[in-house]
Design a protein around this motif. Structure first.
Motif, PDB file in Angstrom:
ATOM      1  N   ASP A  78       0.867  -1.187   0.000  1.00  0.00           N
ATOM      2  CA  ASP A  78       0.000   0.000   0.000  1.00  0.00           C
ATOM      3  C   ASP A  78       0.899   1.231   0.000  1.00  0.00           C
ATOM      4  OD1 ASP A  78      -1.983   1.837   0.221  1.00  0.00           O
ATOM      5  OD2 ASP A  78      -2.673   1.230   2.210  1.00  0.00           O
ATOM      6  N   PRO A  79       1.356   1.663  -1.174  1.00  0.00           N
ATOM      7  CA  PRO A  79       2.358   2.729  -1.231  1.00  0.00           C
ATOM      8  C   PRO A  79       1.794   4.089  -0.818  1.00  0.00           C
ATOM      9  CG  PRO A  79       1.589   2.205  -3.422  1.00  0.00           C
ATOM     10  CD  PRO A  79       0.957   1.205  -2.515  1.00  0.00           C
ATOM     11  N   VAL A 106      -1.107   3.752 -12.427  1.00  0.00           N
ATOM     12  CA  VAL A 106      -1.587   2.416 -12.062  1.00  0.00           C
ATOM     13  C   VAL A 106      -0.451   1.405 -12.138  1.00  0.00           C
ATOM     14  CG1 VAL A 106      -3.118   0.536 -12.801  1.00  0.00           C
ATOM     15  CG2 VAL A 106      -3.977   2.878 -12.702  1.00  0.00           C
ATOM     16  N   ARG A 107       0.407   1.512 -13.151  1.00  0.00           N
ATOM     17  CA  ARG A 107       1.555   0.610 -13.252  1.00  0.00           C
ATOM     18  C   ARG A 107       2.517   0.800 -12.075  1.00  0.00           C
ATOM     19  NH1 ARG A 107       1.435  -4.216 -15.411  1.00  0.00           N
ATOM     20  NH2 ARG A 107       0.502  -4.201 -17.487  1.00  0.00           N
ATOM     21  N   GLN A 108       2.663   2.039 -11.611  1.00  0.00           N
ATOM     22  CA  GLN A 108       3.491   2.280 -10.422  1.00  0.00           C
ATOM     23  C   GLN A 108       2.968   1.493  -9.237  1.00  0.00           C
ATOM     24  OE1 GLN A 108       4.993   6.285  -9.162  1.00  0.00           O
ATOM     25  NE2 GLN A 108       3.666   7.002 -10.837  1.00  0.00           N
ATOM     26  N   ALA A 154      -8.270   6.797  -5.466  1.00  0.00           N
ATOM     27  CA  ALA A 154      -9.202   5.828  -6.053  1.00  0.00           C
ATOM     28  C   ALA A 154      -8.472   4.866  -6.987  1.00  0.00           C
ATOM     29  CB  ALA A 154     -10.308   6.557  -6.808  1.00  0.00           C
ATOM     30  N   LEU A 155      -7.573   5.393  -7.814  1.00  0.00           N
ATOM     31  CA  LEU A 155      -6.829   4.534  -8.728  1.00  0.00           C
ATOM     32  C   LEU A 155      -5.928   3.564  -7.964  1.00  0.00           C
ATOM     33  CD1 LEU A 155      -5.799   7.163 -11.448  1.00  0.00           C
ATOM     34  CD2 LEU A 155      -7.351   5.222 -11.794  1.00  0.00           C
ATOM     35  N   LYS A 156      -5.293   4.050  -6.912  1.00  0.00           N
ATOM     36  CA  LYS A 156      -4.444   3.166  -6.114  1.00  0.00           C
ATOM     37  C   LYS A 156      -5.255   2.033  -5.508  1.00  0.00           C
ATOM     38  CE  LYS A 156      -3.120   3.935  -1.843  1.00  0.00           C
ATOM     39  NZ  LYS A 156      -2.417   4.363  -0.607  1.00  0.00           N
TER      40      LYS A 156
END
Length: 648
Positions: A78-79, A106-108, A154-156
């Protein structure tokens, strides 16, 4: 069934999952839109392998991955989110940059680091709902949902849940193509092929509109590329042993149905001849003649039961025998190809086969010029006449008889064609140009067959009534084409024609009308050309290429295939043939610059950023209530329960 206003990839993926469950173990059913005459009573008709019509809707929320997410989410990093240097950018972002940054973010998260950088500082008065999905070899392997007032939060959340759904490891989505949606803000994107396949490539997002990768710029170079792709596809659908052609290719599963169809063999051979004329290639001519050999092998020679000349509809590869069904459309389209081959090769066998087929078609005419649809083999060897009226069959027979007359100069065929032309002209005089029949309500496909067949008759006879009807009815069709530039999803489509096959056929007919208009020196011919160009742009949205192949198992095998519809991603061979014929008919008429451009609306306006709701208005700009997907589909007779409606 969801309406056109809700055709997101998430919705379509859920529908596909339900369809997969429904058709497991039913490897060869005919789809709702399939047509022809009744099955023989002696034995079940050979199966086609086409998907069944949808029977159920997916459960709300699509919780197929709920168990995996619950089991694995705690193991997914959970960055912390840190702002980009300078604070990032807001609503002034252009659409392309926004999609690239979204996919990159999202790739990150998926990479599993301790920190991620957010450069998407957009603001909106409604929370952002994010959906992240992963696709691998055509199969959806992950999905995650999350909502928050902050877009990156939200994206994370959605990305972490997608990783959990795929197994919870950092490598879980490494080889997958990502789809990211913001459903409440009317945004959808798919990860580009390059950034999905290479960790070194810069992440990029490609626009999705109602489940399609839209074509916003059409030029001749793109069309030339699609012609080559389409040629490659058609060569792959030819059975290497029998030289006949499959009707369906199930791209998501990478398989053909276990039948070869005479009418689609004829259509494929005719397109191969057009490709040979476009760029001479003896291999294409050889393949067309081999396909004609299969067709002629499917022609009845039995004179005692009066079937001689008709063509058996399909060849069952399991039973190694033809289906006992003789359809007038199959004979008609076979005549098209045989006459063309005779004109090119001067070999008598092709014309002899075409003449025998034309004689059978005359036997299937009624005294008033209308046409009986088919003969179906019954138990004990008898044949049953299928008498429903079809404008498609009527038009196909009229075209075939007209072309036979032009090839033979035998007045018998012109007289027979005149009977059907009179019948059709009387129908237009009474009902107008927008025609229906016993199978369909009024629709553009039936209407376009009236145009094409009367054009063929006018060329054969010089009948001015027929020629006037051609242009009058073609103009009626032009007016019915969807041409709102703000609606890339529908631009170029005709209402009541939802399938790619229908759009391709209409484009092919309009290209023929355009050339005839030019030949006759008439004014205003460019309106037909413009209609074809608009339809071509739409067809390219339905053509498998690198960016939209994330839903198929074998992208190389599907390349150049024109899939049926947004919901049904199988390829039907006539969709490719009609599209290719339209392309080839128009290539010499097109300039080298942009042919058509549909600009995308600005990001802030399109997503209704910082607005109270912007919901329905932003999502539905350019959409008409009367053009709802489900209502149109039912009206067109192209979906739903199986009927005996003509295929082509």
């Amino acid at each position: 069934m969801p309406s056109a206003r809700a055709l997101t990839i998430a919705t379509l993926a859920a529908l596909a999952a339900v369809s997969s469950v429904l058709t497991t173990g039913c490897d060869s059913r005919k789809p709702g839109e399939e047509a022809a005459a009744a099955k023989p009573a002696a034995a079940p008709a050979a199966s086609t392998g086409a998907p069944e019509a949808r029977k159920a809707a997916p459960p709300p929320g699509d919780d197929r991955f709920a168990a995996q997410i619950a089991a694995n989410l705690s193991r997914v990093p959970d960055p912390a989110i840190q702002p980009a240097e300078g604070g990032g950018a807001g609503a002034e972002l252009d659409n392309g940059t926004f999609r690239d940054r979204t996919v990159a973010f999202v790739r990150q998260v998926i990479a599993g680091g301790d920190k991620v950088t957010c450069d998407l500082s957009l603001s909106s008065k409604r929370p952002f709902r994010a959906v992240v999905m992963g696709f691998q070899e055509g199969k959806q392997i992950a999905r995650g949902d999350a909502s928050d007032a902050g877009l990156c939060v939200a994206l994370k959340g959605a990305a972490r849940r997608a990783v959990a759904a795929a197994g919870g490891t950092r490598e879980a989505l490494a080889g997958a193509r990502l789809v990211v949606e913001l459903p409440d803000h009317h945004e959808s994107m798919v990860e580009s092929v390059e950034s999905a396949e290479s960790v070194e490539a810069k992440a990029k997002g490609v626009e999705l509109t109602q489940g399609l990768v839209p074509v916003r710029l059409l030029d001749k170079a793109l069309l030339a590329k699609r012609i080559e792709d389409g040629k490659g596809y058609l060569l792959r659908v030819i059975d290497p042993q029998h030289k006949g052609v499959h009707k369906y290719y199930h791209a998501p599963a990478d398989r053909f149905e276990n039948e070869l169809h005479t009418i689609y063999t004829a259509s494929t051979a005719l397109t191969l001849l057009k490709l040979h004329a476009y760029k001479p290639d003896e291999r294409l001519l050889r393949l067309a003649t081999e396909a004609a050999g299969f067709m002629m092998g499917m022609q009845s020679r039995e004179t005692r039961d009066r079937t001689a000349g008709g063509f058996f509809y399909a060849f069952d590869l399991e039973r190694k025998r033809p289906e006992r069904r003789l359809v007038v459309g199959t004979a008609s389209k076979s005549i098209f190809t045989l006459v063309e081959l005779h004109g090119l090769t001067k070999e008598k066998k092709y014309l002899e086969s075409a003449v025998m087929a034309a004689d059978w078609l005359i036997a299937m005419q009624r005294p008033d010029g209308s046409v009986r649809s088919a003969l179906s083999g019954q138990e004990g060897g008898a044949w049953k006449v299928q008498g429903k009226e079809s404008m498609l069959y009527t038009g196909q027979v009229l075209s075939a008889l007209s072309r036979t007359y032009r090839a033979t100069n035998n007045k018998k065929y012109l007289d027979a064609a005149a009977q059907t032309a009179d019948f059709l002209l009387a129908r237009i005089a009474k009902k107008g140009c927008f025609l229906g029949d016993d199978y369909r309500k009024p629709n553009p496909i039936s209407s376009s067959w009236a145009v094409q067949s009367l054009l063929d008759f006018a060329k054969a006879s010089g009948d001015q009534r027929a020629e006037q009807a051609v242009f009058r009815c073609a103009d009626d069709l032009v007016k019915r084409q969807w041409r709102r530039p703000e609606d890339a999803y529908r631009y170029g489509r005709w209402q009541r024609s939802l399938s790619s096959s229908g759009t391709g056929w209409l484009a092919e007919v309009m290209s023929e009308v355009y050339h005839h208009c030019r030949q006759k020196g008439r004014d205003g011919c460019d309106r037909y050309k413009d209609a074809v160009v608009a339809a071509i742009r739409l067809l390219l949205q339905y053509t498998y290429g690198p960016e939209n192949s994330f839903v198929v198992k074998n992208p190389q095998a599907s390349a150049g295939g024109v899939f049926w519809s947004v919901r049904d991603r199988y390829v039907r061979t006539d969709s490719v043939c009609h599209a290719m014929n339209a392309y080839l008919n128009m290539m010499s008429e097109l300039g080298d610059g942009p042919l058509l451009t549909l600009p995308e609306r600005p990001l802030a306006e399109r997503m209704a950023l910082a607005a109270e709701s912007g919901g329905a208005d932003a999502a539905n700009a350019g959409l008409s209530a009367e053009d709802g997907e489900d209502g149109e589909e039912a009206a067109a007779g192209q979906s739903g329960p199986r009927s005996e409606d003509p295929d082509d």
